[in-house]
Design an enzyme around this catalytic site. Structure first.
Site, PDB file in Angstrom:
ATOM      1  N   SER B  65     -10.907  -5.065 -22.050  1.00 19.62           N
ATOM      2  CA  SER B  65     -11.855  -5.923 -22.769  1.00 19.62           C
ATOM      3  C   SER B  65     -11.676  -7.403 -22.478  1.00 19.62           C
ATOM      4  CB  SER B  65     -11.758  -5.674 -24.272  1.00 19.62           C
ATOM      5  OG  SER B  65     -10.425  -5.858 -24.692  1.00 19.62           O
ATOM      6  N   HIS B 105      -7.609 -10.602 -27.723  1.00 22.66           N
ATOM      7  CA  HIS B 105      -8.951 -11.139 -27.556  1.00 22.66           C
ATOM      8  C   HIS B 105      -8.947 -12.641 -27.763  1.00 22.66           C
ATOM      9  CE1 HIS B 105     -11.297  -7.138 -28.300  1.00 22.66           C
ATOM     10  NE2 HIS B 105     -10.775  -7.217 -27.100  1.00 22.66           N
ATOM     11  N   ASP B 131     -15.735  -8.995 -32.525  1.00 22.77           N
ATOM     12  CA  ASP B 131     -14.850  -7.919 -32.944  1.00 22.77           C
ATOM     13  C   ASP B 131     -15.089  -7.387 -34.338  1.00 22.77           C
ATOM     14  OD1 ASP B 131     -11.897  -9.174 -31.196  1.00 22.77           O
ATOM     15  OD2 ASP B 131     -13.628  -8.007 -30.540  1.00 22.77           O
TER      16      ASP B 131
END
Lengths: 150, 189
Positions: B65, B105, B131
């Site tokens: 990701s 992230h 998210d």
């Protein structure tokens, strides 16, 4: 162009939603980390040395409101790999992400500062975050737009 | 021992012969040596936890990701200093309440109150959406307490070993067996 629209789809109660369009012209020449919106100025080329795999560029809006002392919202980002064209000339861009405030702090807010920053991703090593040295201030109007056009 | 001919047979015999001839004292010495190595490794790890302020100062990237910056198997070095503010653009490693898996992230929204209370939103570079779908039911923001650390440094590929050991436990046992054999049988001349 800045509009202020009463929120409709946020996950919380009615928060302010701001719209900003901007131009980014980033021409990279000799390493002076300065950025000027709407004018040429940034030089990213010399940042791309042998150990730089990519740059993650992002435009963030920073401002303060009654609710929160500090707010930062990323409006737009771009991944620039080594070997990509280091000159960016983007006109009239809409923000990639919704500019929601946590609350109603955008209405009448005179001092939203937009800055361009980048994350240097090396092939191996330290991950620095660098902020361009220029910034632009945008004020939001005192009233909401009632039209839904954008 | 069967009397097989050939050099390989002879060497194996020597090895086992050594093991039998090693007296108790030598065996204890080898075991203590091994224990010392393990303790030192643990101490270094604990030291890293203290110095960086993070409960897990080295993490392996598990998903794609954050591509193309980080790929599955890359290693990240984290710090989690108390006074380090959380700012947009930073790469954070966090755990969703109730789940064990750390997620790497980028912070895309920050709202900080005057008293230092921070809430922030994250998104993977390679993901289309933020998210919120990953957070707990009803949770819209992350807080400082969810953060394991901030990514400060990175090494590619090195973490693959951990992923392989996780996915193929036989490999892990084989590795441990080889290490154990090496430690017990290695002789300091």
């Amino acid at each position: 162009l800045r509009k202020n629209v009463e929120d409709f789809t946020g996950p919380r109660e009615r928060s302010d939603l701001g719209f900003v369009t901007f131009d980014i012209t980033a021409d990279i020449l000799n390493g002076k980390k300065c950025m000027v919106f709407f004018l040429t100025g940034i030089h990213l080329q010399s940042i791309f040395d042998w150990n730089v795999k990519q740059l993650f560029l992002y435009l963030s809006a920073e401002y303060s409101t009654k609710n929160n002392a500090l707010n930062q919202v990323v409006l737009w980002d771009k991944i620039m790999l080594r070997g990509d064209n280091p000159r960016l000339s983007l006109k009239d861009m809409k923000s990639k992400y919704f500019f929601f405030d946590d609350g109603n702090g955008l209405k009448g807010n005179r001092n939203i500062t937009l800055t361009l920053s980048w994350n240097v991703v090396p092939n191996a090593g330290i991950l620095p975050l660098v902020t361009g040295s220029g910034h632009v201030s945008v004020p939001f109007p005192d009233t909401y737009e009632t039209t839904k056009s954008y | 021992w069967p009397r097989s001919g050939g050099i390989r047979g002879g060497a194996a015999m020597d090895l086992f012969g050594d093991l039998r001839r090693m007296n108790k004292r030598q065996l204890y010495y080898q075991v203590l040596n091994f224990a010392m190595i393990v303790s030192s490794a643990l101490m270094i790890w604990k030291g890293l936890i203290v110095v960086t302020g993070s409960e897990s100062p080295i993490v392996v990237v598990l998903s794609g990701s954050m591509e193309p910056a980080f790929h599955r198997g890359d290693l990240l070095f984290l710090t989690n200093f108390h006074d380090d503010p959380i700012r947009a653009g930073e790469i954070v490693v966090f755990k969703v309440e109730g789940r064990d898996i750390p997620i790497v992230h980028r912070v895309i929204k920050v709202h900080e109150k005057g008293n230092g209370n921070i809430k922030f939103l994250t998104k993977g570079d390679n993901n289309e959406v933020d998210d919120r779908g990953l957070y707990k039911e009803g949770q819209n923001w992350l807080e400082k307490k969810d953060v394991v650390g901030r990514a400060r440094g990175f090494l590619p590929y090195v973490g693959m070993v951990t992923i392989i050991m996780n996915d193929y436990p036989k490999f892990k046992y084989a590795l441990l067996a080889v290490m154990g054999a090496y430690v017990l049988l290695k002789r300091e001349s």
